[in-house]
Motif scaffolding. Structure first.
Motif, short mmCIF file in Angstrom:
data_model
loop_
_atom_site.label_atom_id
_atom_site.label_comp_id
_atom_site.label_asym_id
_atom_site.label_seq_id
_atom_site.Cartn_x
_atom_site.Cartn_y
_atom_site.Cartn_z
N VAL A 81 0.85 -1.19 0.00
CA VAL A 81 0.00 0.00 0.00
C VAL A 81 0.89 1.24 0.00
CG1 VAL A 81 -1.86 1.23 1.18
CG2 VAL A 81 -1.74 -1.28 1.32
N LEU A 82 0.81 2.02 -1.08
CA LEU A 82 1.51 3.30 -1.15
C LEU A 82 0.56 4.39 -0.69
CD1 LEU A 82 3.35 3.04 -4.60
CD2 LEU A 82 4.13 2.32 -2.34
N VAL A 83 1.00 5.17 0.28
CA VAL A 83 0.17 6.26 0.83
C VAL A 83 0.86 7.58 0.53
CG1 VAL A 83 -0.97 7.17 2.87
CG2 VAL A 83 -0.58 4.70 2.67
N GLY A 84 0.17 8.46 -0.16
CA GLY A 84 0.75 9.75 -0.51
C GLY A 84 0.86 10.67 0.70
N GLN A 85 1.83 11.57 0.64
CA GLN A 85 2.06 12.54 1.70
C GLN A 85 2.41 13.88 1.06
OE1 GLN A 85 1.60 13.96 4.39
NE2 GLN A 85 2.78 12.84 5.95
N GLN A 86 2.22 14.96 1.80
CA GLN A 86 2.57 16.29 1.30
C GLN A 86 4.07 16.36 0.97
OE1 GLN A 86 2.70 19.29 0.40
NE2 GLN A 86 0.69 20.28 0.61
N ASP A 87 4.45 17.44 0.33
CA ASP A 87 5.83 17.66 -0.08
C ASP A 87 6.77 17.62 1.14
OD1 ASP A 87 8.28 19.15 -0.90
OD2 ASP A 87 7.14 19.50 -2.75
N ARG A 88 7.81 16.83 1.03
CA ARG A 88 8.76 16.64 2.12
C ARG A 88 9.42 17.95 2.54
NH1 ARG A 88 11.83 11.96 3.70
NH2 ARG A 88 10.99 10.77 1.94
N ARG A 89 9.57 18.88 1.61
CA ARG A 89 10.36 20.08 1.87
C ARG A 89 9.67 21.08 2.80
NH1 ARG A 89 11.35 20.96 -4.48
NH2 ARG A 89 9.14 20.41 -4.35
N HIS A 90 8.37 20.93 3.02
CA HIS A 90 7.73 21.82 4.00
C HIS A 90 6.79 21.07 4.94
CE1 HIS A 90 4.01 23.04 1.32
NE2 HIS A 90 4.29 21.77 1.20
N LEU A 91 7.06 19.78 5.14
CA LEU A 91 6.25 19.01 6.09
C LEU A 91 6.32 19.58 7.50
CD1 LEU A 91 6.74 15.22 5.20
CD2 LEU A 91 4.62 16.55 5.18
N ALA A 92 7.46 20.16 7.85
CA ALA A 92 7.60 20.70 9.20
C ALA A 92 6.58 21.77 9.50
CB ALA A 92 9.02 21.24 9.40
N LEU A 93 6.07 22.44 8.47
CA LEU A 93 5.09 23.51 8.66
C LEU A 93 3.65 22.99 8.60
CD1 LEU A 93 6.77 26.24 6.42
CD2 LEU A 93 6.95 25.93 8.90
N GLU A 94 3.49 21.68 8.41
CA GLU A 94 2.17 21.05 8.34
C GLU A 94 1.25 21.79 7.36
OE1 GLU A 94 0.27 19.84 11.89
OE2 GLU A 94 2.10 19.08 12.81
N PRO A 95 1.62 21.82 6.09
CA PRO A 95 0.77 22.48 5.09
C PRO A 95 -0.52 21.70 4.86
CG PRO A 95 2.53 21.28 4.02
CD PRO A 95 2.81 21.20 5.50
N PHE A 96 -1.38 22.29 4.06
CA PHE A 96 -2.65 21.65 3.68
C PHE A 96 -2.36 20.27 3.09
CE2 PHE A 96 -5.97 21.08 0.31
CZ PHE A 96 -7.06 20.92 1.18
N LEU A 97 -3.18 19.27 3.50
CA LEU A 97 -3.08 17.87 3.08
C LEU A 97 -1.93 17.12 3.73
CD1 LEU A 97 -4.07 17.76 -0.71
CD2 LEU A 97 -5.41 17.07 1.27
N THR A 98 -1.28 17.73 4.73
CA THR A 98 -0.31 16.94 5.48
C THR A 98 -1.03 15.81 6.20
OG1 THR A 98 1.10 18.86 5.85
CG2 THR A 98 1.42 16.99 7.32
N GLY A 99 -0.53 14.62 6.05
CA GLY A 99 -1.18 13.47 6.68
C GLY A 99 -0.55 13.11 8.00
N GLN A 100 -1.36 13.04 9.04
CA GLN A 100 -0.89 12.47 10.31
C GLN A 100 -1.08 10.96 10.20
OE1 GLN A 100 0.55 14.39 12.52
NE2 GLN A 100 0.07 16.27 11.39
N LEU A 101 -0.17 10.31 9.52
CA LEU A 101 -0.37 8.95 9.03
C LEU A 101 0.16 7.89 9.98
CD1 LEU A 101 0.66 9.68 5.34
CD2 LEU A 101 -1.64 9.56 6.29
N ASP A 102 1.10 8.24 10.82
CA ASP A 102 1.70 7.23 11.70
C ASP A 102 0.65 6.71 12.68
OD1 ASP A 102 3.61 5.61 12.88
OD2 ASP A 102 4.27 7.18 14.27
N GLY A 103 0.34 5.45 12.59
CA GLY A 103 -0.62 4.83 13.50
C GLY A 103 -2.06 4.97 13.10
N LEU A 104 -2.35 5.68 11.99
CA LEU A 104 -3.74 5.90 11.60
C LEU A 104 -4.46 4.58 11.34
CD1 LEU A 104 -6.05 7.83 10.87
CD2 LEU A 104 -5.08 8.01 8.56
N ALA A 105 -3.77 3.61 10.78
CA ALA A 105 -4.38 2.31 10.51
C ALA A 105 -4.20 1.34 11.67
CB ALA A 105 -3.79 1.71 9.23
N GLY A 106 -3.73 1.82 12.80
CA GLY A 106 -3.59 0.97 13.97
C GLY A 106 -2.58 -0.14 13.76
#
Length: 537
Positions: A95-120
């Protein structure tokens, strides 16, 4: 020309035969999917549950990982139930899960995914590579993790990673080939043979982990050598034994007390590819009659580790059962053994009597070819389906072992796409169908010739029956008889027929069933059935 991360990843997909891409993409997947090479097949689904459901069907059909692509938090969140089903059904997925652009993830831009642990805990492995250049190796490793763990392996990929350049000396951190050694079948066979030799009245319990042609053949040989009955695990995802065989006894009841009663005549229970044991209602008391011993053969480590068994063998069931059958002498038939279950039929409805689920299942039973794959998601009618419509070939019965709804419709599509030579019939309730109804668009768009048989009673009949059996009073949930399954199917571009009478049902089945091996057009049968007045959990 320099190779990009995308180029290298597509090469990994080719190497591992992940060439069908099931997806409902968003902006974070555009760089991967736009201008896709012709040797890769893109399959669009209109909901992420359908994405994972279709990939699950393919994985069940082939026994190898299939590929699903999800869009950041919303996509992964929508797919969690389907991922849980894939895990419990032991379906390997990358399963490939898309994520926002790595270069500004620290700023939590729109569509940033809080993906760690979301699927338990349902994924067998989850990873976001530290660098873009590690993505191809992570995808390759995910294939191995999914295959070994028999479940979904997730790789989170920021959207800018795909166009990054791959250094020519970049290491792909995964083996091209991974060989899994077979456990010592001789040693396992000797230990199990000793238990069986000392047993006066053994019994087999088989499950989804035995659903393979080689395992079926070995189990038939063993059962006939032992002259013992064979029970199917309750709530199993697949059939572990030919259900038209004279020694097949039926599906174990779901309650502990009822299971204990059924197995009380036996001093040894050998579970093959099945847990020890699956229950639904909690009931106190011993698991089995005191003195009855338990052994289990499984290739699922978790299944072996949690089994309350005298002996657990973690190995390929087919190989161990073959060795076991070869070691044991032929036993005479037991005259005190109650006769195993027999295939049942159901009489046609009387004039003026409404159609019921059993009438539909009985009509299917005498018309479907033995090689048909029946995908089930009709909770209130499942016991009748088991009684009336036995699995006669490996992969003849497929269901969602996790119990959540929305599996059967997309899974049937994935199964048919992966195995176009086999007829595929999904039998599901209308309450189940609406959970995955968007998948009908994919079936129509990609010309998937599956038959969807919807037993439409306009309510959650299984919940009504549970409320009745628990004497819990009047349930607050209403019926939904105004929902038209044929109307929904037509709206998604899938041909449909509304059926309200038995003669009409037989005419349609006589016309459609012979065409199932060669169909390239899906069909939904919206069959009006009256709720049954009996229920066996």
């Amino acid at each position: 020309m320099m190779q990009t991360v995308r180029d290298a990843t597509l090469d990994v997909l080719r190497r591992y035969a992940l060439t069908t891409l099931y997806a409902n993409p968003g902006s974070t997947e555009v760089a991967l999917l736009a201008d896709l090479p012709d040797d890769l097949t893109f399959v669009l689904a209109l909901h992420e549950g359908s994405v994972v459901g279709m990939a699950t069907g393919q994985a069940i059909a082939t026994g190898r990982p299939a590929l699903a692509i999800l869009h950041t938090t919303a996509g992964l969140g929508n797919a969690v139930g389907a991922l849980a089903t894939a895990r419990v059904n032991r379906a390997p997925l990358v399963v490939l899960v898309g994520q926002q652009d790595r270069r500004h993830l620290a700023l939590e831009p729109f569509l940033t995914g809080q993906l760690d642990g979301l699927a338990g805990d349902y994924p067998v492995w989850t990873h976001q590579p530290a660098r873009a250049q590690d993505v191809p190796g992570a995808v390759a490793r995910a294939w191995h993790e999914a295959q070994t763990g028999r479940g979904p392996a997730l790789v989170v990929v920021p959207m800018d990673d795909w166009l990054c350049v791959m250094p020519p000396d970049q290491v792909v951190a995964a083996p091209q080939t991974l060989l899994r050694p077979v456990a010592a079948a001789d040693e396992a066979g000797a230990s199990l043979a000793g238990l069986l030799a000392r047993s006066v009245a053994p019994v087999l319990v088989v499950g989804a982990g035995a659903d393979h042609p080689r395992t079926w053949s070995a189990l038939v040989a063993l059962a006939e050598r032992l002259s013992c009955p064979v029970w199917q695990e309750s709530f199993g995802a697949r059939a572990g034994f030919p259900q038209d065989h004279p020694l097949y006894a039926g599906v174990l009841p779901a309650g502990r007390a009822q299971q204990r009663n059924v197995l009380s005549a036996h001093d040894l229970v050998l579970a093959v590819g099945a847990p020890v044991f699956r229950h639904y209602p909690y009931q106190p008391g011993h698991l089995l009659t005191p003195g009855t011993r338990v052994a289990v053969i499984t290739d699922d480590p978790a299944e072996a580790h949690r089994a309350p068994a005298d002996l657990a063998v973690l190995a390929c069931p087919a190989i161990v059962v073959e060795h076991l059958a070869a070691r044991l002498p032929q036993r005479p038939c037991r005259t005190d053994e109650p006769p195993p279950g027999r295939r049942e039929t159901m009489a046609a409805p009387e004039v003026g009597e409404p159609l019921r689920a059993g009438h539909v299942l009985a009509a299917l039973a005498v018309r479907l070819a033995p090689e048909t794959i029946v995908v089930e998601e009709t909770p209130s009618s499942r016991p009748e389906l088991h009684r009336l419509l036995p699995a006669r070939r490996p992969l003849g019965f497929v269901s969602a072992a996790m119990g959540g709804l929305g599996f059967a419709l997309p899974a049937a599509i994935g199964l048919r796409m992966a195995l176009p030579e086999r007829p595929v019939v999904a039998v599901l309730g209308d309450g189940s169908a609406v959970y995955g109804i968007q998948a009908l668009w994919s079936a129509a768009r990609y010309r998937v010739g599956a038959l969807f048989v919807v037993l439409a009673n306009g309510r959650y009949a299984v919940l009504d029956r549970l409320a009745e059996t628990a004497d819990a009073g009047k349930p607050p949930w209403p019926a939904f008889e105004e929902v038209s399954m044929s109307g929904l199917a037509t709206a998604f571009g899938c041909p449909a027929r509304r059926i309200t009478a038995h003669d009409e049902l037989l005419d349609v089945l006589n016309d459609v069933v012979p065409s199932l091996p060669d169909r390239t057009q899906p069909l939904l049968l919206d069959i009006a059935v009256a709720p049954d007045h009996h229920f066996h959990p």
